[in-house]
Scaffold this active site. Sequence first.
Site, PDB file in Angstrom:
ATOM      1  CG  ASP A  17       2.494  -0.634   1.263  1.00 32.09           C
ATOM      2  OD1 ASP A  17       2.376  -0.838   0.016  1.00 32.09           O
ATOM      3  OD2 ASP A  17       3.384  -0.196   1.906  1.00 32.09           O
ATOM      4  CG  ASP A  19       8.023  -2.554  -1.440  1.00 31.00           C
ATOM      5  OD1 ASP A  19       8.689  -3.475  -1.812  1.00 31.00           O
ATOM      6  OD2 ASP A  19       7.732  -1.593  -2.298  1.00 31.00           O
TER       7      ASP A  19
END
Length: 262
Positions: A17, A19
């Site tokens: 991922d 963020d």
Amino acid sequence: MTTTGSAHASIHAAILDMDGVVTDTARAHFDAWAETFDAVLARHAAGAAARPFAMSDYRAHVDGVPRLAGVRGFLAARGVALPEGEAGEAGLDSVQGIAAAKNARFRAWLAATPVPAYGDTIDLIRMLKARGIAVGIFSASRNAPAVLASAGVRDLFDVAIDGTAAHEAGLPGKPAPDVLVETARRLGVGPEHAMVVEDAVSGVTAARAGGFALVVGVDREDEASGHGAALREAGADVVTRDLRTLLRAPAGFGAEEPAPRG
């Protein structure tokens, strides 16, 4: 590479991922959501429903999910009913307007702030690539290309899928596993030969639903937050505060005991 995750599968690809895992942008997203939602609540809520937007709200309703879905989820949780509105409209009286207001706040932050990347994640990526493991990145954000460019890390990834690419491909957002599965496919592997690194409960849920060989949860919050426990409950095999622990693990990725399931 052989892992100590419950699948004991050979890992040929890693999917991260963006963020909160690769880029230190989660706080900026929270601040933009908080400023936006607090203004919305002042207009459309009363009593307990008007309490300020908190990190618990962020984790429960907007972290890692597409922007419009996050707005709908949070408003529903506070009992606020607003029209969907039209794409591109401004204001705080519709789902579309609220989403646009949040994005404007984040874009202003992005324009003024060089995005930092987490050193532990960069070290992990370089180790993986040195071992011949393909590395992909995904994000629900349509701002992902600008974030990766600002952080100077786009070239580390063999495949990148952002919110725009997911929308164009008709892929639902987390907690559905579709984006993760598609990222693995573009890396040339099935989920049974890939690991996922996530900081969001929705992302861990998606990875577990997608049948990935190893799910690593990243908990960068204060221990009292309970976020690490939530990641384990969602299905993370390993939860760590520093991804360098994976580099030190004798068998590869067994930095902590696999989380019990079932």
